[in-house]
Design a protein around this motif. Structure first.
Motif, PDB file in Angstrom:
ATOM      1  N   GLN A 139      49.369  34.758  21.465  1.00  0.00           N
ATOM      2  CA  GLN A 139      48.435  35.669  20.795  1.00  0.00           C
ATOM      3  C   GLN A 139      47.961  36.737  21.786  1.00  0.00           C
ATOM      4  OE1 GLN A 139      46.265  32.834  17.523  1.00  0.00           O
ATOM      5  NE2 GLN A 139      45.483  32.750  19.593  1.00  0.00           N
ATOM      6  N   PRO A 140      48.877  37.578  22.286  1.00  0.00           N
ATOM      7  CA  PRO A 140      48.458  38.606  23.245  1.00  0.00           C
ATOM      8  C   PRO A 140      47.539  39.632  22.580  1.00  0.00           C
ATOM      9  CG  PRO A 140      50.711  38.987  22.548  1.00  0.00           C
ATOM     10  CD  PRO A 140      50.311  37.664  21.967  1.00  0.00           C
ATOM     11  N   VAL A 141      46.745  40.292  23.402  1.00  0.00           N
ATOM     12  CA  VAL A 141      45.851  41.353  22.919  1.00  0.00           C
ATOM     13  C   VAL A 141      46.090  42.565  23.813  1.00  0.00           C
ATOM     14  CG1 VAL A 141      43.499  41.951  22.251  1.00  0.00           C
ATOM     15  CG2 VAL A 141      44.175  39.544  22.354  1.00  0.00           C
ATOM     16  N   PRO A 142      47.180  43.293  23.573  1.00  0.00           N
ATOM     17  CA  PRO A 142      47.544  44.407  24.459  1.00  0.00           C
ATOM     18  C   PRO A 142      46.454  45.468  24.551  1.00  0.00           C
ATOM     19  CG  PRO A 142      49.332  43.859  22.956  1.00  0.00           C
ATOM     20  CD  PRO A 142      48.129  43.121  22.473  1.00  0.00           C
ATOM     21  N   GLY A 143      46.294  46.005  25.737  1.00  0.00           N
ATOM     22  CA  GLY A 143      45.337  47.089  25.926  1.00  0.00           C
ATOM     23  C   GLY A 143      43.893  46.646  26.068  1.00  0.00           C
ATOM     24  N   THR A 144      43.649  45.344  26.214  1.00  0.00           N
ATOM     25  CA  THR A 144      42.279  44.870  26.389  1.00  0.00           C
ATOM     26  C   THR A 144      41.661  45.486  27.644  1.00  0.00           C
ATOM     27  OG1 THR A 144      42.695  42.745  25.310  1.00  0.00           O
ATOM     28  CG2 THR A 144      40.836  42.850  26.822  1.00  0.00           C
ATOM     29  N   PRO A 145      40.529  46.169  27.525  1.00  0.00           N
ATOM     30  CA  PRO A 145      39.895  46.728  28.726  1.00  0.00           C
ATOM     31  C   PRO A 145      39.267  45.628  29.573  1.00  0.00           C
ATOM     32  CG  PRO A 145      38.526  47.116  26.798  1.00  0.00           C
ATOM     33  CD  PRO A 145      39.794  46.515  26.289  1.00  0.00           C
ATOM     34  N   ILE A 146      39.418  45.748  30.878  1.00  0.00           N
ATOM     35  CA  ILE A 146      38.825  44.794  31.806  1.00  0.00           C
ATOM     36  C   ILE A 146      37.861  45.545  32.719  1.00  0.00           C
ATOM     37  CG2 ILE A 146      39.241  43.143  33.658  1.00  0.00           C
ATOM     38  CD1 ILE A 146      41.929  42.528  32.439  1.00  0.00           C
ATOM     39  N   SER A 147      36.586  45.156  32.653  1.00  0.00           N
ATOM     40  CA  SER A 147      35.543  45.764  33.480  1.00  0.00           C
ATOM     41  C   SER A 147      35.294  44.888  34.696  1.00  0.00           C
ATOM     42  CB  SER A 147      34.240  45.901  32.669  1.00  0.00           C
ATOM     43  OG  SER A 147      34.462  46.586  31.442  1.00  0.00           O
ATOM     44  N   VAL A 148      34.833  45.506  35.773  1.00  0.00           N
ATOM     45  CA  VAL A 148      34.519  44.772  36.992  1.00  0.00           C
ATOM     46  C   VAL A 148      33.118  45.152  37.444  1.00  0.00           C
ATOM     47  CG1 VAL A 148      35.083  44.462  39.438  1.00  0.00           C
ATOM     48  CG2 VAL A 148      36.920  44.561  37.738  1.00  0.00           C
ATOM     49  N   ALA A 149      32.282  44.123  37.659  1.00  0.00           N
ATOM     50  CA  ALA A 149      30.937  44.345  38.182  1.00  0.00           C
ATOM     51  C   ALA A 149      31.024  44.597  39.677  1.00  0.00           C
ATOM     52  CB  ALA A 149      30.060  43.130  37.904  1.00  0.00           C
ATOM     53  N   ALA A 150      30.425  45.676  40.121  1.00  0.00           N
ATOM     54  CA  ALA A 150      30.543  46.079  41.522  1.00  0.00           C
ATOM     55  C   ALA A 150      29.166  46.206  42.148  1.00  0.00           C
ATOM     56  CB  ALA A 150      31.287  47.403  41.624  1.00  0.00           C
ATOM     57  N   PHE A 151      28.960  45.505  43.258  1.00  0.00           N
ATOM     58  CA  PHE A 151      27.750  45.706  44.056  1.00  0.00           C
ATOM     59  C   PHE A 151      28.143  45.454  45.507  1.00  0.00           C
ATOM     60  CE2 PHE A 151      23.560  45.927  45.504  1.00  0.00           C
ATOM     61  CZ  PHE A 151      22.752  46.399  44.487  1.00  0.00           C
ATOM     62  N   GLY A 152      28.090  46.478  46.309  1.00  0.00           N
ATOM     63  CA  GLY A 152      28.557  46.379  47.680  1.00  0.00           C
ATOM     64  C   GLY A 152      29.880  47.103  47.833  1.00  0.00           C
ATOM     65  N   PRO A 153      30.188  47.557  49.048  1.00  0.00           N
ATOM     66  CA  PRO A 153      31.365  48.396  49.269  1.00  0.00           C
ATOM     67  C   PRO A 153      32.687  47.715  48.972  1.00  0.00           C
ATOM     68  CG  PRO A 153      30.326  47.781  51.363  1.00  0.00           C
ATOM     69  CD  PRO A 153      29.384  47.394  50.274  1.00  0.00           C
ATOM     70  N   ALA A 154      32.834  46.426  49.310  1.00  0.00           N
ATOM     71  CA  ALA A 154      34.120  45.750  49.115  1.00  0.00           C
ATOM     72  C   ALA A 154      34.481  45.651  47.642  1.00  0.00           C
ATOM     73  CB  ALA A 154      34.092  44.364  49.759  1.00  0.00           C
ATOM     74  N   MET A 155      33.546  45.186  46.824  1.00  0.00           N
ATOM     75  CA  MET A 155      33.851  45.043  45.402  1.00  0.00           C
ATOM     76  C   MET A 155      33.914  46.397  44.709  1.00  0.00           C
ATOM     77  SD  MET A 155      34.858  42.684  43.444  1.00  0.00           S
ATOM     78  CE  MET A 155      34.341  41.187  44.268  1.00  0.00           C
ATOM     79  N   THR A 156      33.196  47.378  45.222  1.00  0.00           N
ATOM     80  CA  THR A 156      33.300  48.723  44.657  1.00  0.00           C
ATOM     81  C   THR A 156      34.703  49.278  44.860  1.00  0.00           C
ATOM     82  OG1 THR A 156      30.941  49.170  45.004  1.00  0.00           O
ATOM     83  CG2 THR A 156      32.383  51.076  44.725  1.00  0.00           C
ATOM     84  N   ARG A 157      35.284  49.017  46.030  1.00  0.00           N
ATOM     85  CA  ARG A 157      36.658  49.467  46.275  1.00  0.00           C
ATOM     86  C   ARG A 157      37.634  48.777  45.322  1.00  0.00           C
ATOM     87  NH1 ARG A 157      34.873  49.273  51.718  1.00  0.00           N
ATOM     88  NH2 ARG A 157      35.722  47.172  51.996  1.00  0.00           N
ATOM     89  N   VAL A 158      37.453  47.491  45.127  1.00  0.00           N
ATOM     90  CA  VAL A 158      38.326  46.766  44.202  1.00  0.00           C
ATOM     91  C   VAL A 158      38.171  47.310  42.786  1.00  0.00           C
ATOM     92  CG1 VAL A 158      38.831  44.521  43.167  1.00  0.00           C
ATOM     93  CG2 VAL A 158      38.304  44.681  45.609  1.00  0.00           C
ATOM     94  N   ALA A 159      36.935  47.481  42.358  1.00  0.00           N
ATOM     95  CA  ALA A 159      36.683  47.973  41.000  1.00  0.00           C
ATOM     96  C   ALA A 159      37.303  49.346  40.782  1.00  0.00           C
ATOM     97  CB  ALA A 159      35.185  48.017  40.736  1.00  0.00           C
ATOM     98  N   ALA A 160      37.154  50.223  41.762  1.00  0.00           N
ATOM     99  CA  ALA A 160      37.732  51.566  41.627  1.00  0.00           C
ATOM    100  C   ALA A 160      39.244  51.511  41.500  1.00  0.00           C
ATOM    101  CB  ALA A 160      37.329  52.420  42.829  1.00  0.00           C
ATOM    102  N   ALA A 161      39.859  50.507  42.141  1.00  0.00           N
ATOM    103  CA  ALA A 161      41.315  50.423  42.158  1.00  0.00           C
ATOM    104  C   ALA A 161      41.897  49.756  40.921  1.00  0.00           C
ATOM    105  CB  ALA A 161      41.773  49.671  43.409  1.00  0.00           C
TER     106      ALA A 161
END
Length: 313
Positions: A139-161
């Motif tokens: 039961q795939p759901v193509p195109g599902t948006p995935i958000s990332v919570a970012a606080f701090g430089p390391a996770m902000t870099r991951v989220a941006a990428a």
């Protein structure tokens, strides 16, 4: 185009099932998105399914869920179950959470940066219908948006990428503006920015206590403490990190700190405050309704909807 949604809160002084009542009110008031997180009450996917069956049209964003607690297979199965069982649009949000939740509660290794990159990659692939580690969803759901919570430089870099959206919680408009600049510098096509803010209409003593109690939890963690210090409340941060009881800290939190990271006052005050976050660079604002004196956030959401949703999606 900017948008305003609603966040199911985790008020410890309120009955857990109020989350469903908030969802119903938000849906009937015309808000387009409901965020459903997870802490110490319900499984987020089960709650989202219950909400989808009790509401008519509001779309669901499940999370941010603690990365590393569920495998990509478990995340994809949960998301697809919600979509299939409710017929509702749904997105997924992931966050680093904390060592206490990830390691102590769930017995998983605390490796948020690596886990986030791998989990977003593999979960997205599974939801798109691809085979990952021998597993393919029926039961795939193509195109599902995935958000990332970012606080701090390391996770902000991951989220941006890797994220389709970057999420911030309980921050000032100035922090939103700074994060917007960081994300824009890190990505050629920067993901949109969402922010959660507590909100209350003309709060009385019980509501202010509820909001103060929430803020007291965030005084000491890295990143939040530094932000509150920059806002002029470094003494509270120092006291929190030194072990001052949370109840005492909550009583000491001034109203101006609540105002710095939330939206309280008259209906117009709240609407103007939301616009400040949009002006700072947010594309989406999620309202976290205070419910101590406003059960299910009914007064806030029904009053604010005409002001906040007009001309937005």
């Amino acid at each position: 185009m900017t948008s305003v949604g609603v966040v199911t809160p985790f008020w410890l002084d309120r009955p857990p099932a109020e989350a469903v009542d908030i969802a119903v009110v938000a849906d009937e008031a015309g808000f387009g998105t409901l965020w459903i997180g997870e802490m110490a009450t319900f499984d987020a996917f089960a709650l989202a399914t219950a909400v989808g069956l009790r509401t008519s049209s509001i779309s669901l964003k499940i999370g941010p869920l603690a990365v590393g607690v569920r495998s990509p297979v478990a995340l994809a199965l949960g998301l697809s179950t919600v979509v299939v069982m409710t017929g509702r649009r749904a997105g997924l949000a992931l966050g680093a959470s904390s060592p206490r939740i990830v390691t102590e509660w769930h017995g998983r290794d605390w490796e948020p940066v690596r886990r986030m990159r791998e989990t977003v990659r593999d979960t997205r692939a599974i939801l798109d219908g691809n085979r990952v580690a021998g597993f393919r969803s029926q039961q795939p759901v193509p195109g599902t948006p995935i958000s990332v919570a970012a606080f701090g430089p390391a996770m902000t870099r991951v989220a941006a990428a890797v994220a389709d959206e970057v999420v911030l919680n309980l921050v000032s408009a100035e922090h939103v503006a700074n994060t917007k600049k960081q994300v824009s510098a890190l990505a050629s096509v920067p993901p949109p920015l969402a922010v959660w803010i507590p909100a209350a209409l003309d709060p009385g003593p019980a509501t202010l206590h509820q909001l103060r109690a929430q803020l007291a939890v965030y005084l000491s963690p890295p990143g939040y403490g530094e932000m509150f210090t920059a806002l002029g409340h470094g003494t509270l941060v120092e006291q929190s990190r030194a072990g001052r009881p949370r109840a005492e800290l909550a009583r000491a939190i001034p109203t101006d700190l609540i105002e710095a990271v939330g939206a309280i006052g008259s209906a117009q005050d709240v609407a103007d405050r939301v616009d400040e976050y949009f002006d700072a660079g947010a594309e989406h604002v999620g309202l976290v309704p205070a419910t101590a004196e406003d059960p299910a956030g009914h007064g806030l959401l029904t009053t604010l909807s005409p002001l906040l949703t007009k001309g937005r999606r």
